[in-house]
Enzyme design. Structure first.
Site, short mmCIF file in Angstrom:
data_model
loop_
_atom_site.label_atom_id
_atom_site.label_comp_id
_atom_site.label_asym_id
_atom_site.label_seq_id
_atom_site.Cartn_x
_atom_site.Cartn_y
_atom_site.Cartn_z
N PRO A 1 0.88 -1.10 0.16
CG PRO A 1 -0.96 -1.52 1.55
CD PRO A 1 0.46 -2.11 1.06
CB CYS A 2 1.60 3.01 -2.73
SG CYS A 2 0.26 3.24 -3.77
CB SER A 3 -2.07 6.17 1.02
OG SER A 3 -1.52 5.47 2.35
#
Length: 345
Positions: free
Chosen positions: A98-100
């Site tokens: 996950p790259c938020s």
């Protein structure tokens, strides 16, 4: 007349010739990468996923042999003897941490080092640590190749230091990493989606450097447009702003900046038939330029090159698609890895 590549069905996978390569997917979400590998002839043995809803959908559509519904930290802590032997003989370990925290939107650097739940029902985690949790899994399973996908924002500003740490960790583990910035629009996907791929081969294989160059012709929004989509609420500010759009406007932020002097709504995209669609993010709003309507679910499915018979169950279509790697993007990449690295000479 044959269908275009983006117009496909899960049932088509039964006609794909298997290449004998084995993959395991981490952070699998709805299985965009999984479908790409399958389209390229690979067998995907299973997945690790923390989100119960995404795992239900993944099971429904992909029937994994070895599904693990748990945080990746718990997966990597499992004793080796409790894992299937096949996972220690992988051709590819795949993951999209996950790259938020690396997104270009908002005060991203304020999020680094903090603990967040990526979405409701999920455990609180340090999201910027997940990349290294993935590398710990690579150390545990020792696949021939490890592939990690992330957002272009990792290449901007202070995040470039994070890239250096990831590359160094790959080398410490005995892998030779390469970094590629790929645009899905050059890979047969009807969407401009730039993504960063870390692709690393295990050093003991003495493989040459991977060469990647994709030049598929662009596919315009008008080529894949389908259905009506829901109307914009006539009582909303968005409706009023939509009527004030001008031909150069790319998004509603251009309208609000010009008409109201505000810097907002840049995440509400105006799609034109004669242009390639913008990145389909899970939280973006896409409006048609020529009529006061949102895009249809089928538009989102085609933009992301998901199969038309995919069962989204109780999930939002755009969320599942936007959180996934486009299957055709991963197919093109996986084909080259098999051709250049994994095929017997």
């Amino acid at each position: 007349m044959s269908r275009p590549a983006w117009d496909w069905r899960l049932s088509d996978l039964s006609n794909v010739q298997k290449n004998g390569r084995m993959v395991f997917s981490c952070f699998s979400c709805g299985g965009g990468s999984t479908m790409g590998y399958k389209l390229a002839g690979y067998t995907v043995l299973g997945n690790v996923e923390i989100d119960p809803q995404m795992m239900r959908i993944y099971r429904q559509n992909h029937k994994p042999k070895y599904p693990f519904l748990l945080p990746i930290q718990d997966f990597k802590a499992l004793p080796n003897q409790e894992l299937p032997p096949e996972l220690f003989d992988l051709d590819i370990l795949d993951g999209s941490p996950p790259c938020s925290v690396f997104s270009m939107a908002g005060d991203r650097e304020d999020k680094w080092g903090g603990e967040h739940a990526f979405r409701e029902e999920q455990a609180v985690q340090r999201l910027d640590d997940l990349f290294f949790d993935f590398l710990d899994v690579a150390e545990k399973l020792r696949p021939k190749v490890a592939i990690a996908e992330n957002v272009r924002g990792m290449m901007v500003g202070k995040a470039r230091g994070f890239i250096s740490l990831v590359l160094s960790r790959f080398r410490e583990l005995g892998y030779k990493p390469q970094l590629f910035l790929l645009n899905s629009a050059t890979m047969g996907v009807p969407q401009k989606r730039e993504r960063l791929f870390f692709i690393a081969s295990r050093e003991d294989q003495n493989l040459p450097s991977l060469q990647l160059e994709f030049n598929e012709p662009p596919i315009l929004y008008g080529d894949i447009r389908s259905g009506e989509g829901s109307p914009i609420n006539p009582d909303s500010k968005t409706y009023t702003r939509w009527h004030k759009r001008r031909p150069p406007d790319l998004n509603m932020g251009d309208v609000t900046e010009r008409e109201e002097g505000k810097m907002s709504n840049f995440n509400t995209i105006l799609l034109k038939d004669q242009k390639v669609a913008n990145t389909l993010a899970s939280s973006s709003v896409f409006l048609r330029t020529d009529q006061p309507r949102h895009i249809s679910d089928m538009d989102a499915i085609r933009m992301q090159t998901f199969p038309s018979d995919y069962d989204f169950m109780d999930a939002n279509v755009q969320y599942v698609c936007g959180m996934s790697v486009p299957p055709l993007m991963m197919k093109k990449l996986a084909e080259q890895i098999n051709l250049q690295w994994l095929s017997e000479k």
